[in-house]
Write an enzyme that holds these catalytic residues in place. Sequence first.
Site, PDB file in Angstrom:
ATOM      1  N   TYR A 158       5.565  -9.228   8.182  1.00  0.00           N
ATOM      2  CA  TYR A 158       5.212  -7.830   8.387  1.00  0.00           C
ATOM      3  C   TYR A 158       5.252  -7.488   9.874  1.00  0.00           C
ATOM      4  O   TYR A 158       4.890  -8.313  10.718  1.00  0.00           O
ATOM      5  CB  TYR A 158       3.787  -7.547   7.890  1.00  0.00           C
ATOM      6  CG  TYR A 158       3.544  -7.901   6.442  1.00  0.00           C
ATOM      7  CD1 TYR A 158       3.650  -6.931   5.442  1.00  0.00           C
ATOM      8  CD2 TYR A 158       3.184  -9.201   6.068  1.00  0.00           C
ATOM      9  CE1 TYR A 158       3.412  -7.250   4.110  1.00  0.00           C
ATOM     10  CE2 TYR A 158       2.958  -9.528   4.738  1.00  0.00           C
ATOM     11  CZ  TYR A 158       3.070  -8.550   3.769  1.00  0.00           C
ATOM     12  OH  TYR A 158       2.841  -8.869   2.455  1.00  0.00           O
ATOM     13  N   ASP A 185       0.841  -1.194   0.000  1.00  0.00           N
ATOM     14  CA  ASP A 185       0.000   0.000   0.000  1.00  0.00           C
ATOM     15  C   ASP A 185       0.880   1.249   0.000  1.00  0.00           C
ATOM     16  O   ASP A 185       2.015   1.217   0.501  1.00  0.00           O
ATOM     17  CB  ASP A 185      -0.900   0.020   1.237  1.00  0.00           C
ATOM     18  CG  ASP A 185      -1.969  -1.065   1.195  1.00  0.00           C
ATOM     19  OD1 ASP A 185      -2.339  -1.487   0.085  1.00  0.00           O
ATOM     20  OD2 ASP A 185      -2.438  -1.476   2.279  1.00  0.00           O
ATOM     21  N   ASP A 240      -7.318   1.382   7.442  1.00  0.00           N
ATOM     22  CA  ASP A 240      -6.047   1.989   7.829  1.00  0.00           C
ATOM     23  C   ASP A 240      -6.286   3.453   8.182  1.00  0.00           C
ATOM     24  O   ASP A 240      -7.434   3.915   8.211  1.00  0.00           O
ATOM     25  CB  ASP A 240      -4.982   1.830   6.740  1.00  0.00           C
ATOM     26  CG  ASP A 240      -5.355   2.507   5.424  1.00  0.00           C
ATOM     27  OD1 ASP A 240      -6.297   3.332   5.403  1.00  0.00           O
ATOM     28  OD2 ASP A 240      -4.697   2.217   4.410  1.00  0.00           O
ATOM     29  N   ARG A 297      -4.306  -5.226   6.618  1.00  0.00           N
ATOM     30  CA  ARG A 297      -5.442  -4.388   7.022  1.00  0.00           C
ATOM     31  C   ARG A 297      -6.641  -5.231   7.445  1.00  0.00           C
ATOM     32  O   ARG A 297      -7.371  -4.868   8.365  1.00  0.00           O
ATOM     33  CB  ARG A 297      -5.826  -3.443   5.876  1.00  0.00           C
ATOM     34  CG  ARG A 297      -4.849  -2.298   5.674  1.00  0.00           C
ATOM     35  CD  ARG A 297      -5.300  -1.385   4.550  1.00  0.00           C
ATOM     36  NE  ARG A 297      -5.178  -2.007   3.242  1.00  0.00           N
ATOM     37  CZ  ARG A 297      -5.960  -1.744   2.190  1.00  0.00           C
ATOM     38  NH1 ARG A 297      -6.971  -0.901   2.319  1.00  0.00           N
ATOM     39  NH2 ARG A 297      -5.742  -2.332   1.035  1.00  0.00           N
TER      40      ARG A 297
END
Length: 304
Positions: A75, A47, A89, A181
């Site tokens: 992550y 993103d 987000d 997300r």
Amino acid sequence: MGRKRKGRDISGWLIVDKPAGLSSTAVVNKVRWAFDAKKAGHAGTLDPEATGVLAIALGEATKTVPYITDAMKAYVFTVTLGAATNTDDTEGEVIKTSESRPSDAEIKEALLGFIGDIKQVPPKFSAVKIDGERAYKLARDGEDIELAARPLWVEELVMLDRPDADHVVLEMTCGKGGYVRSIARDLGEKLGCFGHVDHLRRIWSGPFDVEDGVTLEQLDALAKSPEIDQYLRPLEEGLADLPKLNCTPEGATRMRNGNPGMVIATDVEYGDEAWAALEGKAVAVGVYKSGELHPSRVFVEPQG
């Protein structure tokens, strides 16, 4: 006849430590310009506000992109508790809030439900296609869209830190197609407090680690100079998860012409996908059958 693409015939992998504020496509375009490369592509979108490993393939290395896209990735991200947003987000609008805050123990217990084979609904603001249109475009146009749940393998999901009552720092290792997300959104729902992602960073992707990443400032400093090639990693690193088979020059010639070529097999089994090398350089990827590799992807010379 199509227009001939300008640029250098250069092949290899570049690991970029992507900054926040740029799309993955914008970074690829920057890399193509800096290397004056004919062809470039990335393995796994980040993103725009996410940072970390963005693996970019140049030239013949683009043929190995699927093996990095399919590889495990890790992550580190912060979840803001107490609010859900329409984008899952910090970029979106707050749509739900809660005064409830879970304990550390409750968070750790809830995380166990997200490990292993799970089903995950992608964010509405994502690149998933619905009847040929990107979900984020439909969502921006105000359409009420429903996305189907998709399977995801989560190897690990652990709590690293709890800076305060409103935030929790997590680390996740997962397979292809994972949306961080969605994890934040679903965790917030499960805890009854709502949640969304803040500060997402990909720390490794397949064989590539963020510590090996190059910054855009480093690329700018050496753009279009011979010295920039020092940042390139071998094409073969994109094949790290496949068995390697050595071949003869004759076998290499046959495979580069699209025909089965003789290879020296060790522990590979009939029907396995593998790659063939001649003097350490990738020749082809294909299926091993009875002493030969039947090529599906062929790498032309030179490789950069």
